[in-house]
Design a protein around this motif. Structure first.
Motif, PDB file in Angstrom:
ATOM      1  N   ALA A   1     -69.700 -16.133  -5.046  1.00  0.00           N
ATOM      2  CA  ALA A   1     -69.714 -16.739  -3.710  1.00  0.00           C
ATOM      3  C   ALA A   1     -69.460 -15.731  -2.596  1.00  0.00           C
ATOM      4  CB  ALA A   1     -68.655 -17.843  -3.647  1.00  0.00           C
ATOM      5  N   GLY A   2     -69.115 -14.490  -2.950  1.00  0.00           N
ATOM      6  CA  GLY A   2     -68.647 -13.571  -1.916  1.00  0.00           C
ATOM      7  C   GLY A   2     -67.376 -14.143  -1.325  1.00  0.00           C
ATOM      8  N   GLY A   3     -66.445 -14.511  -2.222  1.00  0.00           N
ATOM      9  CA  GLY A   3     -65.323 -15.360  -1.869  1.00  0.00           C
ATOM     10  C   GLY A   3     -64.105 -14.694  -1.273  1.00  0.00           C
TER      11      GLY A   3
ATOM     12  N   ARG B   1     -56.630  -6.272  -2.870  1.00  0.00           N
ATOM     13  CA  ARG B   1     -57.564  -6.306  -1.730  1.00  0.00           C
ATOM     14  C   ARG B   1     -58.510  -5.105  -1.779  1.00  0.00           C
ATOM     15  NH1 ARG B   1     -57.130  -3.704   3.068  1.00  0.00           N
ATOM     16  NH2 ARG B   1     -54.896  -3.282   2.767  1.00  0.00           N
ATOM     17  N   LEU B   2     -57.947  -3.950  -2.084  1.00  0.00           N
ATOM     18  CA  LEU B   2     -58.763  -2.739  -2.156  1.00  0.00           C
ATOM     19  C   LEU B   2     -59.681  -2.736  -3.380  1.00  0.00           C
ATOM     20  CD1 LEU B   2     -56.056  -0.099  -1.145  1.00  0.00           C
ATOM     21  CD2 LEU B   2     -57.762  -1.192   0.324  1.00  0.00           C
ATOM     22  N   GLU B   3     -59.209  -3.323  -4.470  1.00  0.00           N
ATOM     23  CA  GLU B   3     -60.018  -3.345  -5.690  1.00  0.00           C
ATOM     24  C   GLU B   3     -61.104  -4.421  -5.647  1.00  0.00           C
ATOM     25  OE1 GLU B   3     -57.413  -3.724  -9.033  1.00  0.00           O
ATOM     26  OE2 GLU B   3     -56.458  -1.770  -8.716  1.00  0.00           O
ATOM     27  N   LEU B   4     -60.792  -5.554  -5.031  1.00  0.00           N
ATOM     28  CA  LEU B   4     -61.751  -6.664  -4.974  1.00  0.00           C
ATOM     29  C   LEU B   4     -62.762  -6.499  -3.852  1.00  0.00           C
ATOM     30  CD1 LEU B   4     -59.301  -9.672  -5.577  1.00  0.00           C
ATOM     31  CD2 LEU B   4     -60.894  -8.671  -7.224  1.00  0.00           C
ATOM     32  N   GLY B   5     -62.388  -5.754  -2.826  1.00  0.00           N
ATOM     33  CA  GLY B   5     -63.279  -5.581  -1.680  1.00  0.00           C
ATOM     34  C   GLY B   5     -64.670  -5.099  -2.042  1.00  0.00           C
ATOM     35  N   PRO B   6     -64.788  -4.059  -2.875  1.00  0.00           N
ATOM     36  CA  PRO B   6     -66.122  -3.578  -3.241  1.00  0.00           C
ATOM     37  C   PRO B   6     -66.952  -4.604  -4.005  1.00  0.00           C
ATOM     38  CG  PRO B   6     -64.471  -1.894  -3.680  1.00  0.00           C
ATOM     39  CD  PRO B   6     -63.732  -3.153  -3.372  1.00  0.00           C
TER      40      PRO B   6
ATOM     41  N   THR C   1     -58.424 -10.015   6.689  1.00  0.00           N
ATOM     42  CA  THR C   1     -57.926  -9.502   5.407  1.00  0.00           C
ATOM     43  C   THR C   1     -56.630  -8.740   5.648  1.00  0.00           C
ATOM     44  OG1 THR C   1     -59.206  -7.458   5.588  1.00  0.00           O
ATOM     45  CG2 THR C   1     -60.251  -9.307   4.447  1.00  0.00           C
ATOM     46  N   GLY C   2     -55.926  -8.443   4.556  1.00  0.00           N
ATOM     47  CA  GLY C   2     -54.661  -7.735   4.673  1.00  0.00           C
ATOM     48  C   GLY C   2     -53.513  -8.695   4.909  1.00  0.00           C
ATOM     49  N   LYS C   3     -52.424  -8.189   5.475  1.00  0.00           N
ATOM     50  CA  LYS C   3     -51.228  -9.001   5.694  1.00  0.00           C
ATOM     51  C   LYS C   3     -51.372  -9.862   6.947  1.00  0.00           C
ATOM     52  CE  LYS C   3     -48.181  -5.438   3.744  1.00  0.00           C
ATOM     53  NZ  LYS C   3     -47.097  -4.481   4.068  1.00  0.00           N
ATOM     54  N   PHE C   4     -50.969 -11.118   6.806  1.00  0.00           N
ATOM     55  CA  PHE C   4     -50.928 -12.021   7.954  1.00  0.00           C
ATOM     56  C   PHE C   4     -49.530 -12.632   8.021  1.00  0.00           C
ATOM     57  CE2 PHE C   4     -51.709 -16.448   9.654  1.00  0.00           C
ATOM     58  CZ  PHE C   4     -51.788 -16.049  10.989  1.00  0.00           C
ATOM     59  N   TRP C   5     -48.799 -12.316   9.091  1.00  0.00           N
ATOM     60  CA  TRP C   5     -47.423 -12.762   9.256  1.00  0.00           C
ATOM     61  C   TRP C   5     -47.422 -14.118   9.943  1.00  0.00           C
ATOM     62  CZ3 TRP C   5     -43.265  -9.312   7.945  1.00  0.00           C
ATOM     63  CH2 TRP C   5     -43.699  -8.064   7.485  1.00  0.00           C
TER      64      TRP C   5
ATOM     65  N   PHE D   1     -60.704 -16.757 -12.063  1.00  0.00           N
ATOM     66  CA  PHE D   1     -61.691 -17.238 -11.103  1.00  0.00           C
ATOM     67  C   PHE D   1     -62.534 -16.123 -10.492  1.00  0.00           C
ATOM     68  CE2 PHE D   1     -59.155 -21.091 -11.264  1.00  0.00           C
ATOM     69  CZ  PHE D   1     -60.104 -22.088 -11.090  1.00  0.00           C
ATOM     70  N   ALA D   2     -62.292 -14.879 -10.878  1.00  0.00           N
ATOM     71  CA  ALA D   2     -63.031 -13.749 -10.307  1.00  0.00           C
ATOM     72  C   ALA D   2     -64.547 -13.907 -10.390  1.00  0.00           C
ATOM     73  CB  ALA D   2     -62.593 -12.447 -10.964  1.00  0.00           C
ATOM     74  N   PRO D   3     -65.117 -14.356 -11.525  1.00  0.00           N
ATOM     75  CA  PRO D   3     -66.578 -14.504 -11.579  1.00  0.00           C
ATOM     76  C   PRO D   3     -67.107 -15.499 -10.545  1.00  0.00           C
ATOM     77  CG  PRO D   3     -65.658 -14.477 -13.793  1.00  0.00           C
ATOM     78  CD  PRO D   3     -64.496 -14.604 -12.862  1.00  0.00           C
TER      79      PRO D   3
END
Length: 288
Positions: free
Chosen positions: A129-131, A166-171, A241-245, A122-124
């Motif tokens: 969408a800036g998803g 998260r770090l790879e998809l962020g850019p 973004t990141g961890k949500f407990w 689903f990456a494309p």
């Protein structure tokens, strides 16, 4: 023409689970919800009959099924997906020595590799969408709950991978939220195989305790699936973004895993599952 309404695809939307609750809350927020399940008939009638809800057959272990879902979503949204929620998962409640490697690999396929397969496919659409990617990890990924080693390990792998993604998809303009989920009252344990400790197990002296872990009592202090979903959707809407407990006991797991020395964490876990002494005594008796 594709709708301007935001869209979300959620895996594992069978009634009574976190996926169904997330689908309901996202729908109430105005999203077009793609509610998926391996067996679509398990999606509640109230959800499947709602406007702007599309129920899709999706087996997250099948590349063909995933590709078909991508095609269906793309056709309805004009090639975009705003939110992907990787909610599907399974568990094994058994001592590691009593668990087959084959079963352990199957669990990893669902809890880890299927998540990556969904993101990759689903990456494309997410990039267009800036998803947003939401991954259902667990506090078990950082807290070694006994008799859950393969589940713990799969979620631990997902925690590290999700944070790396998260770090790879962020850019690329894609946000990632890693859910450090604790106790939530769902039918999760009803959907996994019943626990059966082998007669010759080293842990036979606590068989009743282990098999009892599969009855869902770990969820007794959990929050409702509705409360869980409300909290998660709120964070998505905020752009967290990141961890949500999140979940019953999440705060304790968070600070305990960070601050407690190993011996103190071990003692805390033993107080929750007080069986190591019985196992050790049984082992000594057998040797004698």
């Amino acid at each position: 023409m594709a709708s301007a309404r935001k869209s979300v695809l959620i895996t594992g939307c069978s009634a009574g689970g976190t996926g169904a609750a997330l689908a309901e809350v996202f729908h109430e927020k105005g999203y077009h919800v793609f509610a998926t399940a391996r067996t679509p008939s398990k999606v509640s009638q109230s959800l499947s009959k709602s406007a702007n809800v599309t129920v899709l057959t999706l087996d997250v272990l099948s590349s063909d099924s995933i590709a078909a879902a991508v095609k269906s979503v793309s056709a309805e949204t004009g090639g975009k997906l705003d939110v992907l929620v990787n909610n599907s998962g399974t568990g094994i409640v058994l001592p590691a020595l009593d668990t087959s490697i084959e079963d352990g690999k199957k669990l990893f396929d669902v809890n880890f590799w299927a998540v990556f397969a969904m993101i990759q496919a689903f990456a494309p659409l997410l990039k267009s969408a800036g998803g947003y990617v939401v991954n259902m990890a667990s506090v078990s990924g950082v807290v070694p709950i006994v008799f859950n080693s393969f589940y713990n390990a799969s979620k631990g792998a997902l925690v590290v991978a999700s944070e790396t993604w998260r770090l790879e998809l962020g850019p690329l303009g894609i946000k990632t939220l890693t859910l450090m989920t604790a106790a939530v009252k769902t039918n999760f344990f009803q959907n996994i195989d019943a626990v059966k400790v082998p007669e010759n197990s080293y842990y036979s002296s606590v068989r009743d305790f282990i098999e009892g872990l599969g009855d869902g009592k770990a969820q007794e202090n959990g929050i409702s699936a509705r409360e869980f979903a409300t909290k998660v959707v709120r964070e998505v809407e905020k752009g967290t973004t990141g961890k949500f407990w999140v979940g019953g006991g999440a705060a304790g797991a968070r600070w305990g895993s960070w601050l407690l020395p190993q011996w103190a964490l071990d003692r805390l876990l033993e107080s929750m599952n007080p069986v190591s002494g019985r196992i050790a005594n049984d082992h000594k008796t057998r040797k004698a």
